[in-house]
Design a protein around this motif. Sequence first.
Motif, PDB file in Angstrom:
ATOM      1  N   SER A  20       0.841  -1.201   0.000  1.00 27.16           N
ATOM      2  CA  SER A  20       0.000   0.000   0.000  1.00 27.16           C
ATOM      3  C   SER A  20       0.872   1.245   0.000  1.00 27.16           C
ATOM      4  CB  SER A  20      -0.906   0.001   1.233  1.00 27.16           C
ATOM      5  OG  SER A  20      -0.125   0.158   2.410  1.00 27.16           O
ATOM      6  N   ALA A  21       0.231   2.400  -0.220  1.00 25.82           N
ATOM      7  CA  ALA A  21       0.948   3.673  -0.191  1.00 25.82           C
ATOM      8  C   ALA A  21       1.537   3.910   1.195  1.00 25.82           C
ATOM      9  CB  ALA A  21       0.013   4.809  -0.585  1.00 25.82           C
ATOM     10  N   ALA A  22       0.830   3.417   2.235  1.00 25.77           N
ATOM     11  CA  ALA A  22       1.310   3.589   3.604  1.00 25.77           C
ATOM     12  C   ALA A  22       2.516   2.711   3.891  1.00 25.77           C
ATOM     13  CB  ALA A  22       0.180   3.275   4.589  1.00 25.77           C
ATOM     14  N   PHE A  26       1.460  -3.192  -6.055  1.00 27.66           N
ATOM     15  CA  PHE A  26       1.317  -1.796  -5.641  1.00 27.66           C
ATOM     16  C   PHE A  26      -0.146  -1.365  -5.651  1.00 27.66           C
ATOM     17  CE2 PHE A  26       5.703  -2.026  -7.191  1.00 27.66           C
ATOM     18  CZ  PHE A  26       6.368  -1.525  -6.075  1.00 27.66           C
ATOM     19  N   GLU A  27      -0.532  -0.743  -4.549  1.00 22.14           N
ATOM     20  CA  GLU A  27      -1.922  -0.282  -4.410  1.00 22.14           C
ATOM     21  C   GLU A  27      -2.276   0.723  -5.500  1.00 22.14           C
ATOM     22  OE1 GLU A  27      -4.722   1.455  -0.817  1.00 22.14           O
ATOM     23  OE2 GLU A  27      -2.611   2.051  -0.887  1.00 22.14           O
ATOM     24  N   ASN A  28      -1.339   1.597  -5.820  1.00 25.84           N
ATOM     25  CA  ASN A  28      -1.556   2.612  -6.844  1.00 25.84           C
ATOM     26  C   ASN A  28      -0.204   3.157  -7.294  1.00 25.84           C
ATOM     27  OD1 ASN A  28      -0.790   4.416  -4.724  1.00 25.84           O
ATOM     28  ND2 ASN A  28      -2.946   4.524  -4.070  1.00 25.84           N
ATOM     29  N   ALA A  60       2.068   4.672  -4.492  1.00 25.35           N
ATOM     30  CA  ALA A  60       2.885   3.713  -3.745  1.00 25.35           C
ATOM     31  C   ALA A  60       4.136   3.343  -4.530  1.00 25.35           C
ATOM     32  CB  ALA A  60       2.056   2.469  -3.431  1.00 25.35           C
ATOM     33  N   LYS A  61       3.952   3.113  -5.823  1.00 27.36           N
ATOM     34  CA  LYS A  61       5.077   2.697  -6.671  1.00 27.36           C
ATOM     35  C   LYS A  61       6.125   3.803  -6.793  1.00 27.36           C
ATOM     36  CE  LYS A  61       4.127   0.430 -10.485  1.00 27.36           C
ATOM     37  NZ  LYS A  61       3.813   0.118 -11.921  1.00 27.36           N
ATOM     38  N   SER A  62       5.671   5.031  -7.082  1.00 27.11           N
ATOM     39  CA  SER A  62       6.618   6.130  -7.313  1.00 27.11           C
ATOM     40  C   SER A  62       7.319   6.545  -6.027  1.00 27.11           C
ATOM     41  CB  SER A  62       5.892   7.327  -7.940  1.00 27.11           C
ATOM     42  OG  SER A  62       4.834   7.768  -7.105  1.00 27.11           O
ATOM     43  N   ASN A  63       6.603   6.535  -4.886  1.00 27.60           N
ATOM     44  CA  ASN A  63       7.242   6.898  -3.615  1.00 27.60           C
ATOM     45  C   ASN A  63       8.331   5.897  -3.243  1.00 27.60           C
ATOM     46  OD1 ASN A  63       5.631   9.124  -3.356  1.00 27.60           O
ATOM     47  ND2 ASN A  63       4.275   8.263  -1.786  1.00 27.60           N
ATOM     48  N   LEU A  64       8.025   4.610  -3.376  1.00 29.54           N
ATOM     49  CA  LEU A  64       9.008   3.586  -3.035  1.00 29.54           C
ATOM     50  C   LEU A  64      10.246   3.711  -3.914  1.00 29.54           C
ATOM     51  CD1 LEU A  64       8.418  -0.057  -2.075  1.00 29.54           C
ATOM     52  CD2 LEU A  64       9.927   0.398  -3.987  1.00 29.54           C
ATOM     53  N   ALA A  65      10.033   3.901  -5.211  1.00 33.41           N
ATOM     54  CA  ALA A  65      11.166   4.018  -6.140  1.00 33.41           C
ATOM     55  C   ALA A  65      12.012   5.245  -5.828  1.00 33.41           C
ATOM     56  CB  ALA A  65      10.659   4.072  -7.577  1.00 33.41           C
TER      57      ALA A  65
END
Length: 644
Positions: A587-589, A620-622, A625-630
């Motif tokens: 998730s984004a969290a 990835f929830e959205n 989430a994907k862009s923040n983690l990367a």
Amino acid sequence: MIQKIEALSTEAQSADLVADNINKLKALFPELVTETSAGGKTATALNIDVLKALIGDTTATDGDEKYGLNWHGKRKARQIALTPSTGTLRPVPAESVDWDTTQNLMIEGDNLEVLKLLQKSYAGKVKLIYIDPPYNTGKDFVYPDNFQDNIKNYLELTGQTEGGAKISSNTDASGRFHTDWLNMIYPRLKLARSLLRDDGAIFVSIGDQELVRVRSVLDEIFGEENFIANVVWQKKQSPQNDAINLSDMHDHIVIYAKQAKQAKTDLLGWQRNKVPREEEQELRYENKDEDARGDWTSADLTCNKNADERPNLYFSIKNPVTNEDIWPSRTRVWAYEKSAMDELLSDNRVWWGKDGKNMPRRKVFRTEVDDGVVPSTWWTREFAGDNQAARRELRALFPSVDVFDTPKPTLLIKRIIELGTAATGGDIVLDFFCGSASTGQAVIDKNSQDNGSRRFILIQLPEPIATIADEALTTISKIAMERLRRTAKKYQDTEEDFHPDIGFRVFKLDTSNIRAWNPNAADLKGSLFSNLEHVEPGRSNEDVLYEILLKLGLDLCVPMEQKQIAGKTVHSIGGGTLLACLDEHISAADAEALALGMTQWREEQGTATETTAVFRDSAFENDVAKSNLAAILEQHGIKHVRSL
């Protein structure tokens, strides 16, 4: 950003040997490589005119009239070797021994496809290849000559798809004995060469039927200058009196180096070892005169020259017992000049026999002699075993199995291992026609004898066995695995101080875990939803993880750890070279805690190389989430982030 790995991505395939060759040419001759465009697409091309100019126009030819071995299908066989594989190797821990600690591999599948899949991880790392390919007997030929889809061939042969397990037939009516065999062996040898280290070598067992052709193929692939020897091995104990013509008593073992030494002083290239002295040779050493220097044997003091050729070697020496002057024969003079002979006499290195009246001989002390001897090209059954010994070995392990016409004894393969590998250093021994796994047993046995650390990679097609008493042993690959297990048990039951690596990891060839986009034209909406998950159904995280290892070029026995980070399972491979989280929901969290935890773990491991991080794309929830983690991973030095 996260780069997605698709089914047709370079990272989802085995090594692209064509691209590698082009890059090598471009590095050597930039002017040779150019680009062409057609239909809006750009492609790499070679400028043949430039090539001719570089090597001399008169030496370049693209015609058929050139020296070499040609056959129908050769061009296709060459192309097949260069075609990347999209398959994978699926781990099978349940059929393995010492999965967590072993460095050995047993792979079930079509060896052509498997050799392609091993390229990224093992190119230039194998020290010794030994193969005993199927001989051309005119009977059913197991390895098919239709290479358009090797994964399909493998699945059909193992009964995993419709079409049964029948293989191409090599009947008298086909008239293609040698062509079928050459189309089978050529691409496999081509791929095998690229796996060898620069100081590695290949040993090929072969019969008279294909000796000439395999020599021609090896000359082309390895180069004539890298031919080492053609060993003749006595494979039978006694001749057959009912033979139609002459009794066949031997096979050949053809040896080629990746790079042969052209002179003893060469620093680079393959260096053969000596083989240990035999017990009967050791028995010749004794201390007949209680010499303080220890045991010795005697050698001839004369040489094969006459007095007219070497007058300086024709002189008398005094017998210290009889005080007589002793002359050599005029047709066979001394092997040493007068000054050297005087030194031998004064140093008590000349033996006159127990009564002091024999013709003198030179004393050779055991301490002055190498522990090994240079092997010859004639290997007797006493030196390297025979087929009968090999059958006895198999019967001892499998009383109900009798499916191998010409098994190879472990003594033969141990001799090859002695010649081509070092005990220490983790030399890799590859056998991609492993049959009953004689090579695997030989590696374990040899390591046990000399405290060695050699590793083996075995590959065997699951060729069905028609009649077998044991229902658990229905294919040759199953016999190979069971032989390794029984060999391992033999060592588990001993109390020796040194225990060799007796384990092996089992992998089986299959189609990729990464699902290809294959829409249904009649239901595009349904196709979109069904392809949201890019991993094939029924595949485990371990399946996916090992495919990532293969496609990124990591050793299949590389150390692995796993850890819970932000409630997710994260795998660290090769001390942080690869970090993989294959959980099905992020998730984004979760993104920040997961990314920071992964970077912290990488720092704790002291990873010195670049790290690749891999995730499930569908997890990835959205996009947030994907862009923040990367972004967080990149800020902390992990720039290669991929998703499946």
